[in-house]
Design a protein around this motif. Structure first.
Motif, PDB file in Angstrom:
ATOM      1  N   CYS A   1      -5.285  13.207  -6.055  1.00 25.44           N
ATOM      2  CA  CYS A   1      -4.977  11.942  -6.732  1.00 25.44           C
ATOM      3  C   CYS A   1      -6.253  11.246  -7.194  1.00 25.44           C
ATOM      4  CB  CYS A   1      -4.175  11.028  -5.821  1.00 25.44           C
ATOM      5  SG  CYS A   1      -2.485  11.593  -5.556  1.00 25.44           S
ATOM      6  N   TYR A   2      -7.322  11.350  -6.428  1.00 21.83           N
ATOM      7  CA  TYR A   2      -8.571  10.686  -6.819  1.00 21.83           C
ATOM      8  C   TYR A   2      -9.036  11.188  -8.184  1.00 21.83           C
ATOM      9  CZ  TYR A   2     -13.292   8.881  -6.782  1.00 21.83           C
ATOM     10  OH  TYR A   2     -14.440   8.216  -7.121  1.00 21.83           O
ATOM     11  N   GLU A   3      -9.050  12.488  -8.356  1.00 20.30           N
ATOM     12  CA  GLU A   3      -9.512  13.061  -9.627  1.00 20.30           C
ATOM     13  C   GLU A   3      -8.546  12.738 -10.761  1.00 20.30           C
ATOM     14  OE1 GLU A   3     -12.429  14.375 -10.324  1.00 20.30           O
ATOM     15  OE2 GLU A   3     -13.012  14.025  -8.242  1.00 20.30           O
ATOM     16  N   ARG A   4      -7.249  12.788 -10.486  1.00 16.73           N
ATOM     17  CA  ARG A   4      -6.257  12.497 -11.526  1.00 16.73           C
ATOM     18  C   ARG A   4      -6.378  11.052 -12.022  1.00 16.73           C
ATOM     19  NH1 ARG A   4      -1.362  15.377 -12.676  1.00 16.73           N
ATOM     20  NH2 ARG A   4      -1.959  17.555 -12.625  1.00 16.73           N
TER      21      ARG A   4
ATOM     22  N   LEU B   1       0.835  -1.203   0.000  1.00 16.49           N
ATOM     23  CA  LEU B   1       0.000   0.000   0.000  1.00 16.49           C
ATOM     24  C   LEU B   1       0.868   1.250   0.000  1.00 16.49           C
ATOM     25  CD1 LEU B   1      -3.289   0.732   1.110  1.00 16.49           C
ATOM     26  CD2 LEU B   1      -1.686   1.886   2.618  1.00 16.49           C
ATOM     27  N   THR B   2       1.914   1.239   0.788  1.00 17.15           N
ATOM     28  CA  THR B   2       2.834   2.373   0.846  1.00 17.15           C
ATOM     29  C   THR B   2       3.472   2.604  -0.519  1.00 17.15           C
ATOM     30  OG1 THR B   2       3.276   1.965   3.182  1.00 17.15           O
ATOM     31  CG2 THR B   2       4.895   3.274   1.981  1.00 17.15           C
TER      32      THR B   2
ATOM     33  N   SER C   1       6.886  11.469  -1.637  1.00 10.69           N
ATOM     34  CA  SER C   1       6.393  11.271  -2.999  1.00 10.69           C
ATOM     35  C   SER C   1       5.460  12.399  -3.451  1.00 10.69           C
ATOM     36  CB  SER C   1       5.671   9.926  -3.113  1.00 10.69           C
ATOM     37  OG  SER C   1       4.590   9.860  -2.206  1.00 10.69           O
ATOM     38  N   CYS C   2       5.050  13.272  -2.539  1.00 12.28           N
ATOM     39  CA  CYS C   2       4.219  14.438  -2.882  1.00 12.28           C
ATOM     40  C   CYS C   2       5.061  15.626  -3.347  1.00 12.28           C
ATOM     41  CB  CYS C   2       3.397  14.878  -1.683  1.00 12.28           C
ATOM     42  SG  CYS C   2       1.953  13.864  -1.360  1.00 12.28           S
ATOM     43  N   CYS C   3       6.345  15.539  -3.219  1.00 15.26           N
ATOM     44  CA  CYS C   3       7.208  16.678  -3.537  1.00 15.26           C
ATOM     45  C   CYS C   3       7.419  16.822  -5.039  1.00 15.26           C
ATOM     46  CB  CYS C   3       8.562  16.520  -2.860  1.00 15.26           C
ATOM     47  SG  CYS C   3       8.429  16.463  -1.064  1.00 15.26           S
ATOM     48  N   ARG C   4       7.431  18.068  -5.486  1.00 20.49           N
ATOM     49  CA  ARG C   4       7.665  18.331  -6.912  1.00 20.49           C
ATOM     50  C   ARG C   4       9.082  17.936  -7.307  1.00 20.49           C
ATOM     51  NH1 ARG C   4       4.585  24.077  -7.869  1.00 20.49           N
ATOM     52  NH2 ARG C   4       2.566  23.281  -7.228  1.00 20.49           N
ATOM     53  N   GLU C   5      10.038  18.229  -6.434  1.00 23.17           N
ATOM     54  CA  GLU C   5      11.420  17.796  -6.641  1.00 23.17           C
ATOM     55  C   GLU C   5      11.803  16.958  -5.439  1.00 23.17           C
ATOM     56  OE1 GLU C   5      14.227  20.772  -7.740  1.00 23.17           O
ATOM     57  OE2 GLU C   5      12.753  21.855  -8.933  1.00 23.17           O
ATOM     58  N   TYR C   6      12.010  15.668  -5.685  1.00 22.06           N
ATOM     59  CA  TYR C   6      12.258  14.726  -4.596  1.00 22.06           C
ATOM     60  C   TYR C   6      13.605  14.991  -3.931  1.00 22.06           C
ATOM     61  CZ  TYR C   6      12.974  10.493  -1.955  1.00 22.06           C
ATOM     62  OH  TYR C   6      13.217   9.621  -0.937  1.00 22.06           O
TER      63      TYR C   6
ATOM     64  N   ILE D   1       1.692   6.212  -7.270  1.00 26.77           N
ATOM     65  CA  ILE D   1       0.580   7.016  -7.797  1.00 26.77           C
ATOM     66  C   ILE D   1       0.888   8.504  -7.662  1.00 26.77           C
ATOM     67  CG2 ILE D   1      -1.805   7.725  -7.314  1.00 26.77           C
ATOM     68  CD1 ILE D   1      -2.389   4.742  -6.770  1.00 26.77           C
ATOM     69  N   GLN D   2       1.345   8.924  -6.492  1.00 33.28           N
ATOM     70  CA  GLN D   2       1.605  10.347  -6.277  1.00 33.28           C
ATOM     71  C   GLN D   2       2.752  10.850  -7.137  1.00 33.28           C
ATOM     72  OE1 GLN D   2      -0.108  11.181  -1.885  1.00 33.28           O
ATOM     73  NE2 GLN D   2       1.923  10.308  -1.907  1.00 33.28           N
TER      74      GLN D   2
END
Length: 170
Positions: A122-125, A66-67, A100-105, A73-74
């Motif tokens: 993420c749901y909409e995407r 799940l992680t 994983s939410c960061c624009r630049e990791y 996905i993100q």
């Protein structure tokens, strides 16, 4: 003098008057019992609630799949959280999101300012991606099912031949 309306417009207006939306102030489950068929909004609401419950299992023991799924996905869809990045605040009990939410990791980039995080839901995407690729997803599902049926057919044929041969020699 009033201009004549097309017949289609009158029918559409009549349909709109007959099909009223359920009262969204009610509990969604009660509305579902009343109407008997869920609307798209109700389905979206249930799905988002379930996904938000799943967020709470992020980085817990025994939930590495799940992680990893949320991280992929993100990263791939350039989004954060189910509805937005604030969904993660409830999970971490602080103003933090997964890296994983960061624009630049970078390591611990999820602790920095929200300006560095993806803002889209993420749901909409994912929902839009599925709608755009529905034909491909459907064909893939049908092909997978066909391969399964053919495999089961061959396995059953081989089993019947083995039983028949065993009976013959016995």
């Amino acid at each position: 003098m009033e201009a004549a309306r097309p017949q289609g417009a009158a029918l559409m207006e009549q349909h709109m008057m007959l099909s009223s939306e359920p009262d969204w102030g009610k509990d969604c489950k009660a509305v579902l019992k009343e109407t008997g068929n869920p609307s798209q909004l109700e389905i979206d609401t249930y799905a988002q609630e379930d996904l938000k419950k799943g967020l709470r299992l992020f980085e817990t023991d025994g939930n590495i799949g799940l992680t990893n799924a949320w991280s992929i996905i993100q990263t791939d869809f350039r989004c954060c959280g189910v509805s937005n990045y604030t969904d993660w605040f409830e999970v971490f009990n602080t103003t933090q999101v997964p890296d994983s939410c960061c624009r630049e990791y970078s390591a611990s980039c999820g602790l920095h300012s929200p300006d560095t995080w993806w803002k889209d839901a993420c749901y909409e995407r994912v929902k839009m991606w599925l709608q755009d690729n529905l034909l491909a997803v459907g064909i893939f599902a049908l092909c997978t099912a066909l391969v399964q049926v053919v495999g089961l057919t061959f396995a059953m044929t081989m089993y019947c031949q083995a039983v028949k041969a065993d009976t013959y020699y016995a």
